[in-house]
Design a protein around this motif. Structure first.
Motif, short mmCIF file in Angstrom:
data_model
loop_
_atom_site.label_atom_id
_atom_site.label_comp_id
_atom_site.label_asym_id
_atom_site.label_seq_id
_atom_site.Cartn_x
_atom_site.Cartn_y
_atom_site.Cartn_z
N TRP A 24 0.88 -1.16 0.00
CA TRP A 24 0.00 0.00 0.00
C TRP A 24 0.92 1.21 0.00
N LEU A 25 0.37 2.39 -0.19
CA LEU A 25 1.21 3.58 -0.33
C LEU A 25 0.77 4.66 0.65
N MET A 26 1.73 5.18 1.41
CA MET A 26 1.37 6.29 2.29
C MET A 26 0.85 7.44 1.44
N ARG A 27 -0.26 8.05 1.88
CA ARG A 27 -0.97 9.10 1.13
C ARG A 27 -1.51 8.60 -0.20
N GLN A 28 -1.94 7.32 -0.23
CA GLN A 28 -2.40 6.77 -1.52
C GLN A 28 -3.63 7.50 -2.06
N ALA A 29 -4.42 8.11 -1.18
CA ALA A 29 -5.51 8.98 -1.63
C ALA A 29 -5.00 10.41 -1.49
N GLY A 30 -4.92 11.12 -2.59
CA GLY A 30 -4.38 12.48 -2.48
C GLY A 30 -4.31 13.19 -3.81
N ARG A 31 -3.59 14.31 -3.77
CA ARG A 31 -3.65 15.26 -4.89
C ARG A 31 -3.08 14.76 -6.21
N TYR A 32 -2.31 13.65 -6.21
CA TYR A 32 -1.81 13.14 -7.50
C TYR A 32 -2.94 12.48 -8.30
N GLU A 35 -9.32 12.56 -9.55
CA GLU A 35 -10.64 12.36 -8.93
C GLU A 35 -10.65 12.86 -7.48
N TYR A 36 -9.48 12.76 -6.81
CA TYR A 36 -9.36 13.33 -5.45
C TYR A 36 -9.57 14.84 -5.51
N ASN A 37 -8.90 15.49 -6.44
CA ASN A 37 -9.00 16.95 -6.54
C ASN A 37 -10.43 17.39 -6.84
N ILE A 73 -6.33 2.89 3.60
CA ILE A 73 -6.05 3.65 4.82
C ILE A 73 -7.12 4.72 4.96
N LEU A 74 -7.62 4.82 6.17
CA LEU A 74 -8.61 5.84 6.51
C LEU A 74 -8.19 7.18 5.94
N PHE A 75 -9.09 7.87 5.26
CA PHE A 75 -8.74 9.21 4.82
C PHE A 75 -9.07 10.19 5.92
N SER A 76 -8.03 10.81 6.47
CA SER A 76 -8.19 11.80 7.53
C SER A 76 -6.88 12.55 7.64
N ASP A 77 -6.59 13.09 8.80
CA ASP A 77 -5.31 13.75 9.01
C ASP A 77 -4.88 13.53 10.45
N ILE A 78 -3.57 13.60 10.72
CA ILE A 78 -3.14 13.43 12.11
C ILE A 78 -3.58 14.61 12.98
N LEU A 79 -3.86 15.75 12.38
CA LEU A 79 -4.13 16.96 13.18
C LEU A 79 -5.57 17.08 13.64
N THR A 80 -6.39 16.05 13.41
CA THR A 80 -7.76 16.05 13.93
C THR A 80 -7.76 16.09 15.46
N GLY A 143 -6.20 2.14 10.33
CA GLY A 143 -6.48 3.39 11.02
C GLY A 143 -5.15 4.03 11.39
N PHE A 144 -5.13 5.29 11.78
CA PHE A 144 -3.85 5.92 12.12
C PHE A 144 -4.02 7.10 13.05
N SER A 145 -2.86 7.50 13.56
CA SER A 145 -2.79 8.70 14.39
C SER A 145 -1.38 9.25 14.27
N CYS A 153 4.61 19.05 17.92
CA CYS A 153 5.35 19.97 17.03
C CYS A 153 4.39 20.97 16.40
N TYR A 154 3.28 20.46 15.84
CA TYR A 154 2.32 21.37 15.19
C TYR A 154 1.58 22.22 16.21
N MET A 155 1.28 21.64 17.38
CA MET A 155 0.52 22.37 18.41
C MET A 155 1.32 23.54 18.96
N GLY A 326 8.92 5.17 1.33
CA GLY A 326 9.57 5.58 2.57
C GLY A 326 8.93 6.82 3.19
N HIS A 327 8.02 7.45 2.46
CA HIS A 327 7.20 8.56 2.99
C HIS A 327 6.04 8.73 2.02
N GLY A 328 5.19 9.72 2.27
CA GLY A 328 3.99 9.89 1.45
C GLY A 328 4.30 10.13 -0.03
O1 CP3 Z 1 -2.24 7.97 3.53
C1 CP3 Z 1 -3.41 8.30 3.27
O2 CP3 Z 1 -3.91 8.20 2.12
C2 CP3 Z 1 -4.31 8.76 4.39
C3 CP3 Z 1 -4.43 10.16 4.56
C4 CP3 Z 1 -3.41 11.00 5.32
C5 CP3 Z 1 -3.35 12.39 5.14
N1 CP3 Z 1 -2.49 12.90 6.07
C6 CP3 Z 1 -4.12 13.14 4.14
C7 CP3 Z 1 -3.63 14.47 3.74
C8 CP3 Z 1 -2.51 10.66 6.34
C9 CP3 Z 1 -2.12 9.29 6.89
C10 CP3 Z 1 -1.94 11.89 6.80
C11 CP3 Z 1 -0.98 11.97 7.91
C12 CP3 Z 1 -0.29 13.24 8.18
N2 CP3 Z 1 -0.80 14.51 8.14
C13 CP3 Z 1 1.05 13.34 8.63
C14 CP3 Z 1 1.96 12.17 8.93
C15 CP3 Z 1 2.48 11.56 7.69
C16 CP3 Z 1 3.49 12.38 6.97
O3 CP3 Z 1 3.19 12.77 5.83
O4 CP3 Z 1 4.57 12.58 7.52
C17 CP3 Z 1 1.34 14.70 8.80
C18 CP3 Z 1 2.67 15.29 9.25
C19 CP3 Z 1 0.17 15.43 8.50
C20 CP3 Z 1 -0.07 16.90 8.61
C21 CP3 Z 1 -0.35 17.45 7.29
N3 CP3 Z 1 -1.54 17.29 6.60
C22 CP3 Z 1 0.53 18.20 6.46
C23 CP3 Z 1 1.95 18.59 6.84
C24 CP3 Z 1 -0.18 18.50 5.30
C25 CP3 Z 1 0.27 19.35 4.16
C26 CP3 Z 1 1.31 18.60 3.40
C27 CP3 Z 1 1.00 18.58 1.96
O5 CP3 Z 1 1.26 17.52 1.35
O6 CP3 Z 1 0.53 19.61 1.44
C28 CP3 Z 1 -1.45 17.88 5.38
C29 CP3 Z 1 -2.51 17.90 4.37
C30 CP3 Z 1 -2.93 16.58 3.82
N4 CP3 Z 1 -3.19 15.48 4.56
C31 CP3 Z 1 -3.20 16.29 2.45
C32 CP3 Z 1 -3.65 14.97 2.40
C33 CP3 Z 1 -4.12 14.21 1.19
C34 CP3 Z 1 -3.10 17.27 1.29
C35 CP3 Z 1 -4.13 18.33 1.53
C36 CP3 Z 1 -4.88 18.77 0.31
O7 CP3 Z 1 -5.63 17.99 -0.29
O8 CP3 Z 1 -4.74 19.96 0.02
#
Ligand code: CP3
Length: 354
Positions: A24-32, A35-37, A73-80, A143-145, A153-155, A326-328
């Motif tokens: 699987w891929l970290m950030r597999q759902a995202g801006r690349y 359809e996500y956009n 992987i759950l679509f969410s963010d760690i900052l919830t 799931g993740f946190s 760090c962010y807080m 090795g990262h998103g």
């Molecule tokens: O992996 C997945 O598909 C699940 C979704 C997921 C997101 N964030 C979606 C996201 C996961 C597991 C995260 C974790 C996350 N969020 C981390 C830890 C993992 C890592 O990347 O080191 C961190 C540090 C964050 C905080 C965060 N959220 C940052 C720093 C950013 C901006 C970075 C960027 O790429 O612009 C986000 C936004 C974010 N979280 C996006 C996604 C798809 C992009 C936001 C967008 O759509 O504009």
């Protein structure tokens, strides 16, 4: 309970035999993904996407329609979590996360409390059960946190991309304040991950994105110590199924033995670590997840295939490897390259499992 059709990921995380290496891929759902956009535009912004379980489910499923992935992987963010604590999370377009009220004052720090996931993070818990419904037991849901330190760090900094000046000043000058925040964060993460498990997450991952910014000693005291607490506090089973845990400290390659002692089932590796060496060091104890440099996906298909083979050969024969980046994944990745990667892992890995 209906049986999972493809439980390769869960078996690999528990170092049980599999026919191939799951991927699987970290950030597999995202801006690349276009359809996500589109979905994000319909939602209005990133946070609105996360906070609406229908949208969160839709984008979680998008990469699965394109690639034969072995996990969702759950679509969410760690900052919830800090958002639920009242810090006021927002995403300025193209600038990454920010907090309206970063934590600086002692008074504010001692006023922090652990959010109740069933109330303040209800939208995440609802998304988890809705995604499980949509997955229909085809593949497992992760799931993740964030880790307590990475959340802190962010807080404390109030945004990403800093030199960690605020949080490191606190760490050295007022360590008791940082420990207070980390204690609350650890309790919050335990409650949050256990709520995700109870609503259907079948494995959990802790993202310690900034642990690698700490000194050798500070990593143990301010990051790993709290990760250990979390692993000890996680539900290990749900509905008779083991729930494996994965710890990913970016930049943690020098500390693998210490991380593997946390009691986790798997350790995530960034691309700076040699996976062969990592296996020699901790492979008798935990599974390994990783660790292709995400930038490989900018190269041609033959090169992607060669680089995949190098990681598979590095890990070598036997079970206990979950392929990942090795990262998103970068937002500039051509989606076709992700498909090349996933298919290469499935095809090339079989010989290592015979
Ligand atoms: O992996 C997945 O598909 C699940 C979704 C997921 C997101 N964030 C979606 C996201 C996961 C597991 C995260 C974790 C996350 N969020 C981390 C830890 C993992 C890592 O990347 O080191 C961190 C540090 C964050 C905080 C965060 N959220 C940052 C720093 C950013 C901006 C970075 C960027 O790429 O612009 C986000 C936004 C974010 N979280 C996006 C996604 C798809 C992009 C936001 C967008 O759509 O504009």
């Amino acid at each position: 309970m209906k049986k999972l059709k493809n439980d390769t990921l869960l078996r690999a995380l528990l170092r049980q035999p599999t026919e191939y290496t799951p991927v699987w891929l970290m950030r597999q759902a995202g801006r690349y993904l276009s359809e996500y956009n589109q979905t994000r535009a319909r939602a209005g912004n990133f946070l609105a996407l996360c906070k609406n379980p229908n949208f969160a489910t839709e984008v979680t499923m998008q990469p699965l329609a394109r690639f034969p992935l072995d996990a969702a992987i759950l679509f969410s963010d760690i900052l919830t979590i800090p958002d639920a604590m009242g810090l006021g999370l927002y995403f300025a377009e193209g600038e990454g996360p920010k907090f309206e009220r970063p934590l600086r004052e002692e008074r504010e720090i001692y006023a922090l409390s652990v959010p109740d996931p069933a109330v303040h993070l209800r939208y995440v818990i609802d998304a988890v059960s809705q995604i499980r419904g949509a997955l229909n037991n085809q593949i497992p849901l992760i799931g993740f946190s964030g880790s307590p330190f990475t959340l802190a760090c962010y807080m404390v900094e109030g945004c990403g991309g800093t030199d960690f000046r605020q949080i490191k000043t606190m760490l050295y000058q007022r360590p008791e304040l940082l420990h207070h925040i980390l204690n609350i964060n650890a309790q919050a993460v335990i409650a949050y991950l256990n709520a995700q498990i109870e609503s259907g997450a079948q494995a959990v991952m802790i993202f310690d994105t900034w642990g690698g910014a700490l000194s050798h000693a500070a990593y143990r005291e301010f990051s790993l110590h709290y990760i250990n607490q979390i692993v000890a506090g996680l539900k290990r089973e749900h509905n008779g199924q083991r729930i494996p845990s994965i710890i990913f400290t970016k930049g943690g390659g020098l500390w693998l033995e210490a991380i593997a002692e946390s009691g986790c089932d798997a350790v995530g590796l960034d691309w700076t670590t040699d996976i062969a060496e990592a296996r020699r060091r901790i492979g008798h104890k935990v599974s390994l997840q990783g660790n292709l440099d995400p930038a490989v996906l900018f190269a041609a298909p033959e090169i992607i295939t060669t680089e995949v083979e190098k990681i598979l050969t590095g890990y070598g024969h036997g079970h206990g490897h979950v392929f990942n980046l090795g990262h998103g994944i970068s937002q500039f990745t051509p989606p076709e390259s992700a498909l090349v990667l996933v298919e290469a892992v499935h095809t090339l890995s079989r010989k290592y499992h015979q």
